[in-house]
Design a protein around this motif. Structure first.
Motif, PDB file in Angstrom:
ATOM      1  N   LYS A 157       0.844  -0.992  -0.322  1.00 49.14           N
ATOM      2  CA  LYS A 157       0.016   0.160   0.050  1.00 49.14           C
ATOM      3  C   LYS A 157       1.089   1.096  -0.603  1.00 49.14           C
ATOM      4  CE  LYS A 157      -3.489  -1.968   2.319  1.00 49.14           C
ATOM      5  NZ  LYS A 157      -4.634  -2.522   3.837  1.00 49.14           N
ATOM      6  N   GLY A 158       2.145   1.452  -0.187  1.00 49.05           N
ATOM      7  CA  GLY A 158       2.998   2.277   0.139  1.00 49.05           C
ATOM      8  C   GLY A 158       4.334   1.430  -0.109  1.00 49.05           C
ATOM      9  N   ILE A 159       5.149   2.269  -0.433  1.00 51.64           N
ATOM     10  CA  ILE A 159       6.864   2.910  -1.197  1.00 51.64           C
ATOM     11  C   ILE A 159       7.191   4.287  -0.329  1.00 51.64           C
ATOM     12  CG2 ILE A 159       6.571   2.099  -3.464  1.00 51.64           C
ATOM     13  CD1 ILE A 159       7.343   4.353  -4.564  1.00 51.64           C
ATOM     14  N   ILE A 160       8.658   3.518   0.530  1.00 48.36           N
ATOM     15  CA  ILE A 160       9.611   4.242   1.120  1.00 48.36           C
ATOM     16  C   ILE A 160      10.913   4.606   0.293  1.00 48.36           C
ATOM     17  CG2 ILE A 160      10.882   4.591   3.003  1.00 48.36           C
ATOM     18  CD1 ILE A 160       9.075   3.668   4.740  1.00 48.36           C
ATOM     19  N   PHE A 161      11.118   5.504  -0.222  1.00 46.15           N
ATOM     20  CA  PHE A 161      12.561   5.277  -1.354  1.00 46.15           C
ATOM     21  C   PHE A 161      13.674   6.331  -0.462  1.00 46.15           C
ATOM     22  CE2 PHE A 161      15.172   7.892  -5.016  1.00 46.15           C
ATOM     23  CZ  PHE A 161      15.957   6.290  -4.790  1.00 46.15           C
ATOM     24  N   VAL A 162      14.829   5.220  -0.196  1.00 39.15           N
ATOM     25  CA  VAL A 162      15.795   5.717   0.286  1.00 39.15           C
ATOM     26  C   VAL A 162      16.858   7.034  -0.824  1.00 39.15           C
ATOM     27  CG1 VAL A 162      18.305   5.060   0.467  1.00 39.15           C
ATOM     28  CG2 VAL A 162      16.235   3.417   0.833  1.00 39.15           C
ATOM     29  N   ALA A 163      16.491   8.032  -0.540  1.00 36.88           N
ATOM     30  CA  ALA A 163      16.700   9.760  -0.939  1.00 36.88           C
ATOM     31  C   ALA A 163      18.118   9.572  -1.197  1.00 36.88           C
ATOM     32  CB  ALA A 163      16.334  10.393  -0.901  1.00 36.88           C
TER      33      ALA A 163
END
Length: 509
Positions: free
Chosen positions: A99-105
């Protein structure tokens, strides 16, 4: 005389009608809901808890150097994916049921995947899109298009910066966070890693820099003055919260007993704690009656590594392995954060995509139908004798904030469900209304087999969701839930019986 009789009837019947209409309200109004027990979740934590599963995407210079932790000395020229497609990656996550994504910026090497003004070590110095690219924006936009929540990880540790270890770096880091928290829309989670300090490039010094992990970053200031103000709806993840705790391993599992409350414990002989500096032995189980509501996040990569490595293409976790992880994370009141690793083209490898899709198939087919639906109930107690508000029908209404509750004095009740015929299942689901805290200390489930009750499961913590996979399938038309330990009356919001989907099960009745 007839008129008098009719009048008498009106005089008598009308009050009864009025009494019948309003008496339940008068009676029920006297039945207050249970008092919350211990710490309770904030609205942002409740929203996060309902997310259950999301993905953590690692994609950067390490992708092109075949490393997990970059040293900070690789030229931005290395970053040049040939067929970058954020939509393909996000679509695969969504197809997997996430349901979501976290991106490693920014990872520990310090390379920023957005055109930051804080350092020249960023994507604008790469050949990607002629220096005009912004991978953070690409993933954020893709997430919005696919109806996915979006979050950001920005590593506190920076092995490239010559300022690391000084207060100037802390100021630069906060500026990076400010850019990320103001240019990429609403975030549901911000992620702070525990890896902080060690050897690195550090502007050419090629040395080791150690910092005081409890004080260096000024976390209270960073979290309260930045995250809470710029992203008030985002939960903060770190080893020590304040909203979510790391589960203490990268295997994707919480302990079988996993409390959603937690009190961080300093390392032996220390008085303070912080990300990367805490006694992790308490993290998988949490703390019964802990000081804070701080549920666990279970992070685990789809492959052995967090970044793409070509020699791991045959080591992608299978759909069944992912389902096992789901039961040990989401099924123990935590959330599952699955690591995805785009390849050097900038896409997910086909085997990764296939595994995600088949995993969702197992989830969907397993939990599509609650075999307890249509059951009738016999409860040993209902709070205030008020079935409308606190009756057991609430456990099947798919609302996590309605519940079966008992009187305050009744802390070990039972509930019998008479099912609509014989049902065959091997997974039991149970949940509490977490707005009232984590209440139950232990419970058991029985099945009516061979004209007697037989215990088929027992467990401790419940919280947002507890899933129990039985060692074998059970067939019965009655089950009994027993609360065997609780300091206060229970507030059970969900109960379900499910048959796990596997290919071999499709031919069984």
């Amino acid at each position: 005389m007839n008129f008098k009789a009719v009048s008498n009837k009106v005089i008598i019947v009308l009050p009864l009608v009025i009494f019948g209409a309003f008496f339940p309200f008068v009676l029920f109004a006297q039945t207050a809901p249970p008092e919350p027990y211990g710490p309770v979740p904030s609205p942002r934590q409740i929203s996060w808890q309902q997310t259950n599963m999301y993905c953590l995407i690692h994609f950067g210079l390490n992708t092109f150097t075949d490393k997990e932790w970059g040293y900070g000395n690789v030229s931005p020229e290395k970053f040049n994916p040939s067929h970058f497609d954020a939509d393909q990656i996000v679509a695969a996550a969504k197809a997997g049921g996430f349901k979501g994504i976290i991106f490693v910026a920014k990872h520990h090497d310090g390379f920023c995947l957005w055109p930051t003004k804080t350092t020249g070590y960023n994507i604008s110095k790469s050949p990607f899109e002629n220096g005009k690219g912004d991978v953070v924006k690409a993933f954020e936009s893709a997430a919005r298009r696919y109806g996915m929540k979006f979050g950001i990880y920005c590593s506190p540790w920076d092995r490239h910066s010559k300022y690391y270890g000084t207060y100037k770096y802390v100021q630069l880091y906060r500026e990076q966070l400010k850019e990320l928290y103001t240019h990429y829309g609403p975030l549901f989670e911000v992620w702070f890693d525990g890896a902080n300090g060690g050897n690195g490039y550090y502007g050419g010094k090629n040395t080791t820099i150690n910092i005081d992990r409890t004080t260096y970053y000024g976390w209270d200031t960073t979290w309260n003055d930045m995250v809470r103000k710029l992203q008030p709806n985002a939960v903060i993840f770190s080893d020590v919260g304040p909203d979510l705790r790391w589960v203490g391993n990268e295997g994707g599992h919480a302990d079988e007993t996993s409390w959603e409350t937690f009190t961080p414990v300093p390392l032996a002989g220390q008085t303070g704690y912080g990300p990367g500096y805490v006694d992790y032995s308490h993290s998988p189980a949490g703390t019964r009656d802990g000081r804070y509501w701080m549920p666990a996040e279970c992070d685990v990569p789809l492959r052995p590594g967090w970044f793409f490595h070509n020699d791991q293409n045959d080591q992608v976790k299978t759909p069944q392995q992912l389902f096992d992880i789901y039961l040990a994370s989401v099924g123990r009141g935590a959330a599952l954060d699955l690591g995805l690793a785009p390849d050097m083209e900038g896409r997910l490898y086909k085997k990764d995509v296939e595994s995600l899709k088949e995993f969702e198939k197992i989830l969907n087919k397993t939990f599509a139908r609650n075999l307890a639906e249509g059951a009738t109930f016999k409860a040993s107690n209902i709070r205030g004798n008020n079935p409308r508000l606190y009756g057991p029908h609430n456990i099947l209404d798919k609302n996590p904030f309605t519940y079966w509750a008992t009187d305050d004095s009744v802390t070990t009740p039972y509930l019998i469900l008479s099912l609509k015929g014989q049902k065959r299942f091997n997974i039991i689901s149970i949940g509490e209304d977490i707005k009232l805290g984590q209440r139950v200390g232990a419970f058991a489930v029985d099945a009516w087999i061979n004209d007697q009750w037989q215990q088929i499961a027992e467990a401790t913590s419940i919280g947002n969701l507890r899933l129990i996979r039985l060692p074998e399938y059970i067939r019965t038309d009655q089950v009994r839930l027993r609360i065997t330990s609780s300091p206060v009356c229970p507030a059970i919001s969900e109960f379900g019986l499910y048959a796990e989907y596997t290919r071999k099960e499709t031919h069984k009745s």
